[in-house]
Design a protein around this motif. Structure first.
Motif, PDB file in Angstrom:
ATOM      1  N   THR A   1       5.985  24.052  47.070  1.00  0.00           N
ATOM      2  CA  THR A   1       5.615  22.794  47.704  1.00  0.00           C
ATOM      3  C   THR A   1       6.558  22.478  48.857  1.00  0.00           C
TER       4      THR A   1
ATOM      5  N   THR B   1       7.765  19.311  51.047  1.00  0.00           N
ATOM      6  CA  THR B   1       7.666  17.852  51.135  1.00  0.00           C
ATOM      7  C   THR B   1       8.089  17.425  52.524  1.00  0.00           C
TER       8      THR B   1
ATOM      9  N   THR C   1      11.762  18.802  52.213  1.00  0.00           N
ATOM     10  CA  THR C   1      11.862  20.152  52.785  1.00  0.00           C
ATOM     11  C   THR C   1      12.004  20.050  54.297  1.00  0.00           C
TER      12      THR C   1
ATOM     13  N   ARG D   1       9.186   9.340  51.675  1.00  0.00           N
ATOM     14  CA  ARG D   1       8.433  10.440  51.060  1.00  0.00           C
ATOM     15  C   ARG D   1       7.003  10.281  51.517  1.00  0.00           C
TER      16      ARG D   1
ATOM     17  N   ARG E   1       3.049  15.786  50.985  1.00  0.00           N
ATOM     18  CA  ARG E   1       3.478  17.122  50.577  1.00  0.00           C
ATOM     19  C   ARG E   1       2.365  18.107  50.807  1.00  0.00           C
TER      20      ARG E   1
ATOM     21  N   LEU F   1       1.514  10.812  49.988  1.00  0.00           N
ATOM     22  CA  LEU F   1       2.265  10.287  48.848  1.00  0.00           C
ATOM     23  C   LEU F   1       2.403   8.765  48.957  1.00  0.00           C
TER      24      LEU F   1
END
Lengths: 480, 171
Positions: free
Chosen positions: B97, B99, B107, B118, B121, B135
């Motif tokens: 995954t 992110t 990431t 956040r 993803r 998200l």
């Protein structure tokens, strides 16, 4: 929030822009190198001409080293992130110019001329003044954007500087070109060299404001974007100004330099190829038009088309002809690929202006093709660093100013080198840093100073990001 | 001064002059700078135990891909940032995954005021098809022009817009 729980176990990485390192130590190392090379050349000239290491070697080396050191310390203090190459390159060119001027001072033939002056100590003084000006620019020009405030004042100052040589009593007609003014107690000054910088400031400030109008308000015609009539105004004014310089000061080089600089900056500001086409057309029309009735320009063109005829005429004593163009070509020819070596050529036969307008011929004879190519590469590197600075600069004014200054520098090198080598008609300009002349050395050191200031601002790392962006509010996009 | 010495000096001078030019060009070469990638997770995943833990913690869609390792045709191999402050950045797509957000443990850490901590993803599903999921971000995630409400498969080369940043998957 599943990503919160599992993300630490994932392969995570941060991607961000790296700030360029300041690279001041690289600059210092290169600077030492740039001082050692002229000292080597200086010793070489002494050994070749007088069979001994010249007595002034130590003082000359220390003098140049000291000047370079002062420049370097000023950069460390006032522009720590500036480009590491500009200062060493300028120092090397200036040092090599000093050696060549000193070498021509040694010539018995030139010493016997009535116009002879020991030029090398004066040039060293000009260099000292030039580096002092460089330091002053770095100290007092804290931010190049300050210059933007003086856009229209610069235009006025540039016009005054360009027109000064025409003022009766102040201007001096030196061998056909009226580009000098006499300042009592100071000697002659070439205001055009300084006008180059001031005009770049004006063009940058003006084009920054007008670039959108010039770039977007246009009609497409045969693949070219034709600008509106009223947007053509400024380019016509600059064109008329450069033509007037050509007519009244009979100086092809300055006129070409200013118009060329404007077209380069216009192209960079608007990204329209049509401006280059217009610029080339207009300069061609202007140059041909003026050359057809101005006798001084005509004579230069004739000397360019047939230098041998010009040489013969001048040997026969016909007034108004000069053997220099042919002699410069002979100097390049006798240099060959590797040159005759320092102090072993005969470029002093060019006599008058051997150490100013024609200094490149001395390099061509004594260092040969290999040496002249290296010199041209040094100039190209300075221009490249200027363009790189323009690319890295974050503000449009700095971008345009950097491109304008480096463009003007490149054009000047092209005009002088092209003239001496017979590619274009000869003009009365000087090779930046190499040639003897106070105005040129001072103006070019100031130019390097401004470029260093812009590159310092451009390469300075951006302030550190806020410690915790998680805590910051996300900005909301508002529908417009 | 002997002819030989002068010849040696003449050639020596040219050599030194050219050496300066070459050194200067070298300085320019090392002056090319771009983006820096700092590996932050690497210290943690030192051994196999963590590797297993990671697989356990990964979203369920990801597990099928781990065993199969089947590479489909036209499967994207990298994620490219095509707009925004990170333009030009590429991240190789492995079966894990990615992110995206402003949070430091993402990431791809977005330096973008319009991105949430956040934000979204991107992960491969059982068939190796890459899926983008919003998200619950403030400004939303857009695939082409449509705002995402459910996890959606990503066509190759389709722009995914997050704040001022646009990313896409490429082969």
């Amino acid at each position: 929030m599943s990503s919160t729980t599992n993300s630490p176990t994932h392969h995570t990485s941060t991607i961000g822009a790296i700030g360029a390192p300041s690279r001041r130590n690289t600059e210092l190392a290169l600077l030492v190198f740039a001082v050692v090379i002229p000292v080597f050349a200086y010793a070489n000239v002494g050994l070749a001409i007088n069979d001994e290491v010249p007595a002034g070697l130590l003082s000359y080396g220390i003098g140049l080293g000291l000047l370079a050191g002062i420049g370097h310390l000023a950069v460390r203090k006032f522009a720590p992130y500036a480009d590491p190459l500009l200062l060493p390159l300028a120092t090397l060119l200036n040092g090599l110019g000093l050696v060549a001027i000193w070498r021509l001072d040694q010539s018995k033939l030139l010493q016997s001329l009535p116009t002879y002056i020991t030029a090398a100590p004066r040039q060293l003084l000009y260099t000292a003044l030039g580096i002092a000006l460089f330091v002053v620019v770095l100290i007092f020009l804290k931010d190049h954007r300050v210059l933007q405030r003086y856009t229209y004042i610069s235009m006025f100052v540039a016009l005054v500087l360009l027109l000064l040589p025409l003022v009766p009593g102040l201007g001096a007609d030196v061998f056909g070109a009226k580009i000098w003014i006499r300042v009592p107690g100071l000697g002659s000054v070439q205001p055009g060299e300084f006008a180059k910088i001031v005009l770049a400031v004006f063009f940058a400030g003006y084009l920054m404001v007008k670039r959108d109008a010039l770039a977007l308000a246009s009609r497409r015609f045969m693949g070219l974007y034709l600008p509106r009539g009223r947007d053509l105004g400024p380019i016509l004014v600059v064109w008329a100004m450069s033509i007037l310089i050509l007519i009244f000061e009979t100086d092809l080089g300055t006129s070409l330099l200013f118009f060329g600089m404007f077209v380069i900056m216009l192209y960079v500001a608007t990204e329209r190829t049509s401006w280059i086409v217009f610029g080339l057309l207009m300069s061609a029309v202007g140059a041909v038009g003026v050359a057809s009735f101005e006798s001084h320009i005509q004579q230069r063109v004739d000397a360019w088309l047939d230098p041998m005829r010009e040489y013969t005429l001048s040997q026969q004593g016909v007034w108004g002809h000069s053997e220099q163009a042919m002699q410069a070509l002979w100097a390049f020819g006798s240099g060959g690929t590797l040159g005759t070596g320092w102090g072993q050529g005969h470029s002093e036969l060019i006599r008058f202006a051997a150490n100013s307008d024609f200094i490149l011929a001395t390099f061509g004879e004594e260092l040969g093709l290999a040496g002249v190519m290296a010199l041209l590469l040094l100039y190209a590197l300075i221009v490249e660093r200027g363009v790189r600075t323009a690319l890295a600069a974050r503000d449009p004014f700095g971008k345009l100013l950097a491109i304008g200054l480096s463009g003007a520098f490149a054009l000047q090198v092209f005009v002088v080198a092209g003239g001496v080598m017979g590619l274009i008609p000869l003009t009365g300009m000087t090779m930046p840093f190499l040639a003897y002349g106070g105005s040129s050395v001072l103006a070019n050191w100031a130019l390097i100073g401004i470029l260093m200031r812009i590159s310092d601002t451009a390469r300075r790392p951006a302030p550190a990001p806020a410690p915790n962006p998680d805590a910051e509010m996300t900005q909301v996009v508002r529908p417009s | 001064m002997s002819e030989l010495t002068l010849t040696v000096m003449r050639l020596g001078f040219l050599a030194v002059l050219w050496l300066f030019v070459i050194v200067a060009v070298q300085v320019i070469r090392s002056d090319l700078f771009g983006t820096r990638v700092t590996q932050r997770g690497s210290r943690r995943e030192a051994g196999r135990p963590q590797q297993a833990a990671r697989q356990a913690a990964a979203p369920p869609q990801q597990r099928g891909q781990q065993g199969g390792g089947r590479q489909r045709r036209n499967a994207p191999t990298k994620l490219v940032v095509s707009e925004g402050t990170l333009t030009g950045t590429t991240v190789a797509l492995q079966a894990q995954t990615i992110t995206l957000g402003r949070a430091h443990d993402s990431t791809i850490v977005l330096d973008d005021d319009y991105a949430s901590s956040r934000h979204a993803r991107i992960y491969p599903d059982r068939d190796g098809q890459w899926i983008v999921e919003d998200l619950g971000s403030t400004n939303g995630t857009y695939l082409d022009r449509t705002r995402l409400t459910t996890p959606t498969p990503i066509p190759l080369g389709a722009p995914i817009r997050i704040g001022k940043t646009v990313i896409e998957l490429r082969k």
